[in-house]
Design a protein around this motif. Structure first.
Motif, PDB file in Angstrom:
ATOM      1  N   ILE A 169      -0.196 -10.075  -3.843  1.00  0.00           N
ATOM      2  CA  ILE A 169       0.034 -11.546  -4.161  1.00  0.00           C
ATOM      3  C   ILE A 169      -0.729 -12.596  -3.267  1.00  0.00           C
ATOM      4  CG2 ILE A 169       2.276 -11.682  -2.711  1.00  0.00           C
ATOM      5  CD1 ILE A 169       3.461 -13.342  -5.273  1.00  0.00           C
ATOM      6  N   SER A 170      -1.157 -13.225  -3.863  1.00  0.00           N
ATOM      7  CA  SER A 170      -2.186 -14.171  -3.074  1.00  0.00           C
ATOM      8  C   SER A 170      -1.528 -15.304  -2.587  1.00  0.00           C
ATOM      9  CB  SER A 170      -3.305 -14.829  -3.933  1.00  0.00           C
ATOM     10  OG  SER A 170      -2.673 -15.696  -4.901  1.00  0.00           O
ATOM     11  N   SER A 171      -2.080 -16.014  -1.352  1.00  0.00           N
ATOM     12  CA  SER A 171      -1.353 -16.878  -0.633  1.00  0.00           C
ATOM     13  C   SER A 171      -1.531 -18.434  -1.515  1.00  0.00           C
ATOM     14  CB  SER A 171      -1.922 -17.173   0.570  1.00  0.00           C
ATOM     15  OG  SER A 171      -3.327 -17.292   0.637  1.00  0.00           O
ATOM     16  N   SER A 172      -2.381 -18.630  -2.236  1.00  0.00           N
ATOM     17  CA  SER A 172      -2.575 -20.112  -2.773  1.00  0.00           C
ATOM     18  C   SER A 172      -2.046 -20.312  -3.986  1.00  0.00           C
ATOM     19  CB  SER A 172      -4.396 -20.215  -3.219  1.00  0.00           C
ATOM     20  OG  SER A 172      -4.599 -18.760  -4.071  1.00  0.00           O
ATOM     21  N   ASP A 173      -2.043 -19.273  -4.774  1.00  0.00           N
ATOM     22  CA  ASP A 173      -1.276 -19.686  -6.130  1.00  0.00           C
ATOM     23  C   ASP A 173      -0.414 -18.579  -6.690  1.00  0.00           C
ATOM     24  OD1 ASP A 173      -4.097 -18.912  -8.388  1.00  0.00           O
ATOM     25  OD2 ASP A 173      -3.244 -17.818  -6.838  1.00  0.00           O
ATOM     26  N   GLY A 174      -0.337 -17.558  -5.721  1.00  0.00           N
ATOM     27  CA  GLY A 174       0.781 -16.493  -6.135  1.00  0.00           C
ATOM     28  C   GLY A 174       0.164 -15.478  -7.184  1.00  0.00           C
ATOM     29  N   SER A 175      -1.080 -15.448  -7.429  1.00  0.00           N
ATOM     30  CA  SER A 175      -1.750 -14.680  -8.333  1.00  0.00           C
ATOM     31  C   SER A 175      -1.646 -13.097  -7.861  1.00  0.00           C
ATOM     32  CB  SER A 175      -3.154 -14.984  -8.358  1.00  0.00           C
ATOM     33  OG  SER A 175      -3.551 -15.959  -8.916  1.00  0.00           O
ATOM     34  N   THR A 176      -1.127 -12.478  -9.055  1.00  0.00           N
ATOM     35  CA  THR A 176      -0.743 -10.892  -8.515  1.00  0.00           C
ATOM     36  C   THR A 176      -1.957  -9.954  -9.097  1.00  0.00           C
ATOM     37  OG1 THR A 176       0.666 -10.987 -10.439  1.00  0.00           O
ATOM     38  CG2 THR A 176       1.522 -11.372  -8.586  1.00  0.00           C
ATOM     39  N   TYR A 177      -2.086  -8.821  -8.350  1.00  0.00           N
ATOM     40  CA  TYR A 177      -2.875  -8.085  -8.713  1.00  0.00           C
ATOM     41  C   TYR A 177      -2.434  -6.555  -8.659  1.00  0.00           C
ATOM     42  CZ  TYR A 177      -6.003 -12.073  -7.555  1.00  0.00           C
ATOM     43  OH  TYR A 177      -6.573 -13.101  -7.654  1.00  0.00           O
ATOM     44  N   TYR A 178      -2.897  -5.703  -9.411  1.00  0.00           N
ATOM     45  CA  TYR A 178      -2.181  -4.205  -9.376  1.00  0.00           C
ATOM     46  C   TYR A 178      -3.452  -3.184  -9.562  1.00  0.00           C
ATOM     47  CZ  TYR A 178       1.937  -6.700 -10.286  1.00  0.00           C
ATOM     48  OH  TYR A 178       3.029  -8.068 -10.118  1.00  0.00           O
ATOM     49  N   THR A 179      -3.089  -2.163  -9.032  1.00  0.00           N
ATOM     50  CA  THR A 179      -4.032  -1.020  -9.166  1.00  0.00           C
ATOM     51  C   THR A 179      -3.740  -0.422 -10.533  1.00  0.00           C
ATOM     52  OG1 THR A 179      -4.860   1.039  -8.359  1.00  0.00           O
ATOM     53  CG2 THR A 179      -2.156   0.986  -8.380  1.00  0.00           C
ATOM     54  N   ASP A 180      -4.387  -0.013 -11.125  1.00  0.00           N
ATOM     55  CA  ASP A 180      -4.296   0.598 -12.680  1.00  0.00           C
ATOM     56  C   ASP A 180      -3.085   1.322 -12.813  1.00  0.00           C
ATOM     57  OD1 ASP A 180      -8.011   0.551 -13.477  1.00  0.00           O
ATOM     58  OD2 ASP A 180      -6.463  -1.026 -13.353  1.00  0.00           O
ATOM     59  N   SER A 181      -2.958   2.352 -12.120  1.00  0.00           N
ATOM     60  CA  SER A 181      -1.769   3.399 -12.102  1.00  0.00           C
ATOM     61  C   SER A 181      -0.571   2.677 -12.253  1.00  0.00           C
ATOM     62  CB  SER A 181      -2.096   4.611 -11.186  1.00  0.00           C
ATOM     63  OG  SER A 181      -1.713   3.920  -9.843  1.00  0.00           O
ATOM     64  N   VAL A 182      -0.358   1.377 -11.778  1.00  0.00           N
ATOM     65  CA  VAL A 182       1.071   1.129 -11.740  1.00  0.00           C
ATOM     66  C   VAL A 182       1.177  -0.222 -12.507  1.00  0.00           C
ATOM     67  CG1 VAL A 182       1.255   1.651  -9.290  1.00  0.00           C
ATOM     68  CG2 VAL A 182       0.656  -0.592  -9.737  1.00  0.00           C
ATOM     69  N   PHE A 210       0.972  -1.351   0.085  1.00  0.00           N
ATOM     70  CA  PHE A 210       0.096  -0.073   0.087  1.00  0.00           C
ATOM     71  C   PHE A 210       0.959   1.200  -0.041  1.00  0.00           C
ATOM     72  CE2 PHE A 210      -4.260  -1.762   0.900  1.00  0.00           C
ATOM     73  CZ  PHE A 210      -3.880  -2.925   1.301  1.00  0.00           C
ATOM     74  N   ARG A 211       0.281   2.319  -0.203  1.00  0.00           N
ATOM     75  CA  ARG A 211       1.062   3.635  -0.233  1.00  0.00           C
ATOM     76  C   ARG A 211       0.329   4.806   0.121  1.00  0.00           C
ATOM     77  NH1 ARG A 211       2.364   4.455  -6.841  1.00  0.00           N
ATOM     78  NH2 ARG A 211       0.407   5.158  -7.260  1.00  0.00           N
ATOM     79  N   GLN A 212       0.540   5.683   0.746  1.00  0.00           N
ATOM     80  CA  GLN A 212      -0.086   6.822   1.415  1.00  0.00           C
ATOM     81  C   GLN A 212       0.902   8.347   1.010  1.00  0.00           C
ATOM     82  OE1 GLN A 212      -1.530   6.843   5.238  1.00  0.00           O
ATOM     83  NE2 GLN A 212      -3.375   8.127   4.630  1.00  0.00           N
ATOM     84  N   ALA A 213       0.324   9.103   0.165  1.00  0.00           N
ATOM     85  CA  ALA A 213       0.904  10.380  -0.070  1.00  0.00           C
ATOM     86  C   ALA A 213       0.409  11.217   0.747  1.00  0.00           C
ATOM     87  CB  ALA A 213       0.832  10.852  -1.423  1.00  0.00           C
ATOM     88  N   PRO A 214       1.294  12.346   1.056  1.00  0.00           N
ATOM     89  CA  PRO A 214       0.683  13.387   1.921  1.00  0.00           C
ATOM     90  C   PRO A 214      -0.660  14.064   1.547  1.00  0.00           C
ATOM     91  CG  PRO A 214       2.882  13.967   1.666  1.00  0.00           C
ATOM     92  CD  PRO A 214       2.594  12.653   0.523  1.00  0.00           C
ATOM     93  N   GLY A 215      -1.700  13.989   2.471  1.00  0.00           N
ATOM     94  CA  GLY A 215      -3.107  14.648   2.095  1.00  0.00           C
ATOM     95  C   GLY A 215      -3.805  13.664   1.331  1.00  0.00           C
ATOM     96  N   LYS A 216      -3.303  12.633   1.214  1.00  0.00           N
ATOM     97  CA  LYS A 216      -4.284  11.709   0.332  1.00  0.00           C
ATOM     98  C   LYS A 216      -4.493  10.288   1.315  1.00  0.00           C
ATOM     99  CE  LYS A 216      -2.858  12.825  -4.278  1.00  0.00           C
ATOM    100  NZ  LYS A 216      -2.216  12.371  -5.585  1.00  0.00           N
ATOM    101  N   GLU A 217      -5.518   9.708   0.688  1.00  0.00           N
ATOM    102  CA  GLU A 217      -5.666   8.427   1.255  1.00  0.00           C
ATOM    103  C   GLU A 217      -4.998   7.080   1.112  1.00  0.00           C
ATOM    104  OE1 GLU A 217     -10.688   9.080   1.591  1.00  0.00           O
ATOM    105  OE2 GLU A 217     -10.150   7.115   0.543  1.00  0.00           O
ATOM    106  N   ARG A 218      -4.704   6.335   1.942  1.00  0.00           N
ATOM    107  CA  ARG A 218      -4.033   5.118   1.843  1.00  0.00           C
ATOM    108  C   ARG A 218      -4.656   4.404   0.389  1.00  0.00           C
ATOM    109  NH1 ARG A 218      -3.836   1.385   6.680  1.00  0.00           N
ATOM    110  NH2 ARG A 218      -5.882   1.073   6.085  1.00  0.00           N
ATOM    111  N   GLU A 219      -3.725   3.874  -0.297  1.00  0.00           N
ATOM    112  CA  GLU A 219      -3.994   3.266  -1.571  1.00  0.00           C
ATOM    113  C   GLU A 219      -3.591   1.989  -1.776  1.00  0.00           C
ATOM    114  OE1 GLU A 219      -3.793   4.265  -6.343  1.00  0.00           O
ATOM    115  OE2 GLU A 219      -2.129   4.912  -4.927  1.00  0.00           O
ATOM    116  N   GLY A 220      -4.148   0.892  -2.161  1.00  0.00           N
ATOM    117  CA  GLY A 220      -3.675  -0.487  -2.574  1.00  0.00           C
ATOM    118  C   GLY A 220      -3.016  -0.439  -3.693  1.00  0.00           C
ATOM    119  N   VAL A 221      -1.671  -0.811  -3.913  1.00  0.00           N
ATOM    120  CA  VAL A 221      -0.963  -0.824  -5.097  1.00  0.00           C
ATOM    121  C   VAL A 221      -0.717  -1.973  -5.595  1.00  0.00           C
ATOM    122  CG1 VAL A 221       1.591  -0.362  -5.962  1.00  0.00           C
ATOM    123  CG2 VAL A 221       0.514   1.089  -4.121  1.00  0.00           C
ATOM    124  N   ALA A 222      -0.556  -3.287  -4.906  1.00  0.00           N
ATOM    125  CA  ALA A 222      -0.270  -4.660  -5.554  1.00  0.00           C
ATOM    126  C   ALA A 222      -0.394  -5.465  -4.391  1.00  0.00           C
ATOM    127  CB  ALA A 222       1.088  -4.655  -5.954  1.00  0.00           C
TER     128      ALA A 222
END
Length: 123
Positions: A51-64, A37-49
């Motif tokens: 990785i799942s426990s089961s099969d290692g599938s990965t997920y990303y927010t669109d901006s990255v 996750f990331r949090q910039a000054p004055g902004k809400e915390r954002e999920g960035v990426a």
């Protein structure tokens, strides 16, 4: 006791790269969904990426998507975030977090957090 320690942040020029590390102790991250996750000054915390426990599938927010890659070293109990083509808008404190459920963009779904590492993208 669950413990997460991030490292690898710093100052980088636009277009540059950084690799963040998150060392886990007190649990085996193979069995947990691990998120960045990331949090910039004055902004809400954002999920960035995530990785799942089961099969290692990965997920990303669109901006990255296409620029960041999350991975894990099960033997080393460490999660990484490779960040390429960094932009000034990527500047934030980056946190890793562990969930015993599934990957989620919501920080509230994660139980354990590291202390964060600062990433600054600036010329």
């Amino acid at each position: 006791q669950v413990h997460l320690v991030e490292s690898g942040g710093g100052l980088v020029q636009p277009g540059g790269s950084l690799r963040l590390s998150c060392a886990a102790s007190g649990f085996t991250l193979e069995f947990y969904a691990m998120g960045w996750f990331r949090q910039a000054p004055g902004k809400e915390r954002e999920g960035v990426a995530c990785i799942s426990s089961s099969d290692g599938s990965t997920y990303y927010t669109d901006s990255v998507k296409g620029r960041f890659t999350i991975s894990r070293d099960i033997a080393g109990n460490t999660v990484y975030l490779q960040m390429n083509s960094l932009k000034p808008e990527d500047t934030a404190v980056y946190y890793c977090a562990a969930s015993n459920e599934y990957c989620s963009p919501r920080g509230a779904d994660f139980l354990s957090w590291g202390q964060g590492t600062q990433v600054t993208v600036s010329s």
